[in-house]
Each structure stands twice: as C-alpha cells, then as structure tokens.
Motif scaffolding. Structure first.
Motif, PDB file in Angstrom:
ATOM      1  N   LEU A  17       2.234  -1.611 -30.164  1.00 21.54           N
ATOM      2  CA  LEU A  17       2.029  -2.639 -29.381  1.00 21.54           C
ATOM      3  C   LEU A  17       3.335  -2.528 -28.399  1.00 21.54           C
ATOM      4  CD1 LEU A  17       0.761  -5.410 -29.397  1.00 21.54           C
ATOM      5  CD2 LEU A  17       2.467  -6.370 -31.144  1.00 21.54           C
ATOM      6  N   ALA A  18       4.404  -2.041 -28.692  1.00 27.39           N
ATOM      7  CA  ALA A  18       5.360  -1.732 -27.740  1.00 27.39           C
ATOM      8  C   ALA A  18       4.535  -0.937 -26.553  1.00 27.39           C
ATOM      9  CB  ALA A  18       6.486  -0.967 -28.227  1.00 27.39           C
ATOM     10  N   GLN A  19       3.943   0.156 -26.737  1.00 31.69           N
ATOM     11  CA  GLN A  19       3.436   0.767 -25.725  1.00 31.69           C
ATOM     12  C   GLN A  19       2.422  -0.071 -24.993  1.00 31.69           C
ATOM     13  OE1 GLN A  19       4.409   4.186 -24.765  1.00 31.69           O
ATOM     14  NE2 GLN A  19       2.964   3.320 -22.914  1.00 31.69           N
ATOM     15  N   THR A  20       1.585  -0.823 -25.591  1.00 33.77           N
ATOM     16  CA  THR A  20       0.616  -1.572 -25.032  1.00 33.77           C
ATOM     17  C   THR A  20       1.311  -2.623 -24.063  1.00 33.77           C
ATOM     18  OG1 THR A  20      -0.618  -1.319 -27.027  1.00 33.77           O
ATOM     19  CG2 THR A  20      -1.140  -3.465 -25.661  1.00 33.77           C
ATOM     20  N   LEU A  21       2.384  -3.223 -24.556  1.00 36.22           N
ATOM     21  CA  LEU A  21       3.285  -4.173 -23.612  1.00 36.22           C
ATOM     22  C   LEU A  21       3.365  -3.252 -22.480  1.00 36.22           C
ATOM     23  CD1 LEU A  21       5.169  -6.048 -26.466  1.00 36.22           C
ATOM     24  CD2 LEU A  21       3.380  -7.088 -24.935  1.00 36.22           C
ATOM     25  N   LYS A  22       4.296  -2.198 -22.414  1.00 35.37           N
ATOM     26  CA  LYS A  22       4.625  -1.504 -21.385  1.00 35.37           C
ATOM     27  C   LYS A  22       3.277  -1.175 -20.510  1.00 35.37           C
ATOM     28  CE  LYS A  22       7.199   2.695 -20.043  1.00 35.37           C
ATOM     29  NZ  LYS A  22       6.258   2.935 -19.106  1.00 35.37           N
ATOM     30  N   ASP A  23       2.383  -0.763 -21.101  1.00 35.99           N
ATOM     31  CA  ASP A  23       1.290  -0.343 -20.073  1.00 35.99           C
ATOM     32  C   ASP A  23       0.672  -1.634 -19.568  1.00 35.99           C
ATOM     33  OD1 ASP A  23       1.425   2.197 -21.182  1.00 35.99           O
ATOM     34  OD2 ASP A  23      -0.025   1.953 -22.627  1.00 35.99           O
ATOM     35  N   ASN A  24       0.877  -2.741 -19.969  1.00 39.06           N
ATOM     36  CA  ASN A  24       0.242  -4.037 -19.472  1.00 39.06           C
ATOM     37  C   ASN A  24       0.966  -4.761 -18.596  1.00 39.06           C
ATOM     38  OD1 ASN A  24      -2.803  -4.496 -20.463  1.00 39.06           O
ATOM     39  ND2 ASN A  24      -1.864  -3.617 -22.198  1.00 39.06           N
ATOM     40  N   VAL A  25       2.273  -4.747 -19.112  1.00 38.68           N
ATOM     41  CA  VAL A  25       3.309  -5.743 -18.218  1.00 38.68           C
ATOM     42  C   VAL A  25       4.328  -4.915 -17.683  1.00 38.68           C
ATOM     43  CG1 VAL A  25       4.968  -7.580 -18.725  1.00 38.68           C
ATOM     44  CG2 VAL A  25       2.912  -7.503 -20.202  1.00 38.68           C
ATOM     45  N   GLY A  26       4.573  -3.613 -17.995  1.00 37.71           N
ATOM     46  CA  GLY A  26       5.644  -2.874 -17.141  1.00 37.71           C
ATOM     47  C   GLY A  26       6.850  -3.075 -18.095  1.00 37.71           C
ATOM     48  N   GLY A  27       8.155  -2.602 -17.566  1.00 37.85           N
ATOM     49  CA  GLY A  27       9.212  -2.383 -18.178  1.00 37.85           C
ATOM     50  C   GLY A  27       9.467  -0.933 -18.629  1.00 37.85           C
ATOM     51  N   VAL A  28      10.656  -1.149 -19.345  1.00 36.24           N
ATOM     52  CA  VAL A  28      11.259   0.266 -20.054  1.00 36.24           C
ATOM     53  C   VAL A  28      10.968  -0.076 -21.392  1.00 36.24           C
ATOM     54  CG1 VAL A  28      13.500   1.561 -20.368  1.00 36.24           C
ATOM     55  CG2 VAL A  28      12.859   0.644 -17.951  1.00 36.24           C
ATOM     56  N   LEU A  29      10.580   1.128 -21.846  1.00 37.37           N
ATOM     57  CA  LEU A  29      10.471   1.178 -23.723  1.00 37.37           C
ATOM     58  C   LEU A  29      11.431   2.256 -24.277  1.00 37.37           C
ATOM     59  CD1 LEU A  29       9.077   0.599 -26.345  1.00 37.37           C
ATOM     60  CD2 LEU A  29       7.405   2.425 -25.353  1.00 37.37           C
ATOM     61  N   VAL A  30      11.993   1.479 -25.266  1.00 37.58           N
ATOM     62  CA  VAL A  30      12.905   2.636 -26.170  1.00 37.58           C
ATOM     63  C   VAL A  30      12.143   2.543 -27.525  1.00 37.58           C
ATOM     64  CG1 VAL A  30      15.370   2.375 -27.278  1.00 37.58           C
ATOM     65  CG2 VAL A  30      14.874   1.524 -24.907  1.00 37.58           C
ATOM     66  N   ASP A  31      11.939   3.841 -27.721  1.00 41.18           N
ATOM     67  CA  ASP A  31      10.991   3.951 -28.970  1.00 41.18           C
ATOM     68  C   ASP A  31      12.194   4.004 -30.027  1.00 41.18           C
ATOM     69  OD1 ASP A  31       8.730   4.674 -27.848  1.00 41.18           O
ATOM     70  OD2 ASP A  31       9.585   6.670 -27.291  1.00 41.18           O
ATOM     71  N   GLU A  32      11.616   4.068 -31.348  1.00 38.50           N
ATOM     72  CA  GLU A  32      12.432   4.094 -32.634  1.00 38.50           C
ATOM     73  C   GLU A  32      13.048   5.518 -32.968  1.00 38.50           C
ATOM     74  OE1 GLU A  32      11.824   2.389 -37.079  1.00 38.50           O
ATOM     75  OE2 GLU A  32      10.178   3.329 -35.836  1.00 38.50           O
ATOM     76  N   TYR A  33      14.562   5.649 -32.953  1.00 36.64           N
ATOM     77  CA  TYR A  33      14.965   7.070 -32.962  1.00 36.64           C
ATOM     78  C   TYR A  33      14.680   7.576 -34.523  1.00 36.64           C
ATOM     79  CZ  TYR A  33      18.419  10.560 -33.496  1.00 36.64           C
ATOM     80  OH  TYR A  33      18.979  11.586 -34.026  1.00 36.64           O
ATOM     81  N   VAL A  34      14.836   6.817 -35.389  1.00 38.69           N
ATOM     82  CA  VAL A  34      14.441   7.203 -36.685  1.00 38.69           C
ATOM     83  C   VAL A  34      13.577   8.090 -37.013  1.00 38.69           C
ATOM     84  CG1 VAL A  34      13.230   5.348 -37.849  1.00 38.69           C
ATOM     85  CG2 VAL A  34      14.983   6.289 -39.216  1.00 38.69           C
ATOM     86  N   ARG A  35      12.415   7.920 -36.398  1.00 42.96           N
ATOM     87  CA  ARG A  35      11.174   8.582 -36.635  1.00 42.96           C
ATOM     88  C   ARG A  35      11.531  10.213 -36.199  1.00 42.96           C
ATOM     89  NH1 ARG A  35       7.178   6.141 -38.234  1.00 42.96           N
ATOM     90  NH2 ARG A  35       5.601   7.766 -37.874  1.00 42.96           N
TER      91      ARG A  35
END
Length: 174
Positions: A17-35
């Motif tokens: 969903l985070a990637q979907t939001l970035k793709d559709n709305v734009g912005g900067v995405l910070v992924d989950e580091y623990v993975r």
C-alpha cells in the motif's frame, strides 16, 4: 509537508500500500528497515537488536524529512518497534515511546488483518489471525490513547487501496 504512516500487524499489505500510494499520489517513501536487518542477520532477532533497528529506522525517516517532500510516506515507524519488542521480548527500551511522541505525523493508516490472507515470507511469525488481531488492537489502543490521527483500513485488497487513496487525498487537499 504531510507525513503518513502505515501501521498494523504483519501481512496486511503495508509495504504494498505504501508503494501504491507513492505510485498514485507521489511523495517520498521510507521502507521498513527491519526487513533488511533481519535478512542480513542470519538468525532470529533478540532484544539487543531492538535499539539498532529503531535507530536506523529513525535515521532513514530523518533523511527523508530533510528533503521536505509534499508527502512523506512511512512504511512503519517506532510504534512497530515498541509493540514488537513488547510482544516478542516482554520489554521495550525506555527511550522509544518518548522518541515517537516527540515526532509529528499527520495521519496513521492502521491496517486490519481480517479479510486478507497471511503470507509466509520467511520473516513473519503470526500465522494465526488472533495474534495479528491482538497486534492490531494494541496499535489502535496506542494511537487512540496518545491522540494520534488514524484511519482504519480493512476489507479486500481493492478496498484497502481505495480507502488509502481517499484518506491521503483528503489529507493533501485539506
């Protein structure tokens, strides 16, 4: 700058969903580091891993904040570190909650584990929906008790996407 956080139990579609939001709305995405941390570790995490994981997640968030994007999308934040630490180790470093409360977030999208299948990716540990519901309720309780703005997102994948886009659009237009 508006800052949204995707939060909730594992296997509810936060990263998608985070990637979907970035793709559709734009912005900067910070992924989950623990993975990344877990993948490189080669063993199960321990209580001693909680602080370095949280510090690196904060570092990544701070680097993104410095860019001052119109929209900052966080795949997670310290609430996950706090709750996982409590769930897994029955303890939590004292500094985590004050550090979380010292930061501003405009909206938390809390993902409900019901109506989506659990997916074993080698890092997840809660195949029982009751465990994921307990984590969801702990997230909801913390957000409510600390006056954090949140919207619950549930249903099938299409509904999750529709609701997330709606809530983020409302935030950006408001």
């Amino acid at each position: 700058m508006k800052i949204i956080v995707l939060t909730g139990p594992e296997s509810t579609g936060k990263s998608w969903l985070a990637q979907t939001l970035k793709d559709n709305v734009g912005g900067v995405l910070v992924d989950e580091y623990v993975r990344e941390y877990f993948a490189a570790l080669g063993r199960d995490t321990t209580y001693e891993d909680v602080t370095p994981i949280a510090l690196r997640q904060l570092e990544r968030e701070d680097m993104a904040r410095q860019q001052r994007p119109a929209l900052l999308i966080l795949d997670t934040h310290l609430l996950s570190n706090i709750l996982w630490s409590r769930f897994l180790f029955d303890a939590c470093p004292d500094w985590l909650e004050p550090a979380l409360l010292a930061r501003h977030y405009d909206l938390h999208l809390l993902l409900d584990p019901r109506e989506v299948p659990w997916s074993d990716d080698g890092q997840r540990c809660q195949p029982d929906v009751r465990d994921r519901l307990a984590f969801y309720e702990a997230c909801k309780s913390w957000l409510d008790n600390h006056g954090q703005t949140s919207r619950c997102i549930g249903g099938n994948w299409a509904n999750r996407q529709r609701l997330a886009l709606q809530y983020v659009t409302e935030l950006l237009e408001g």
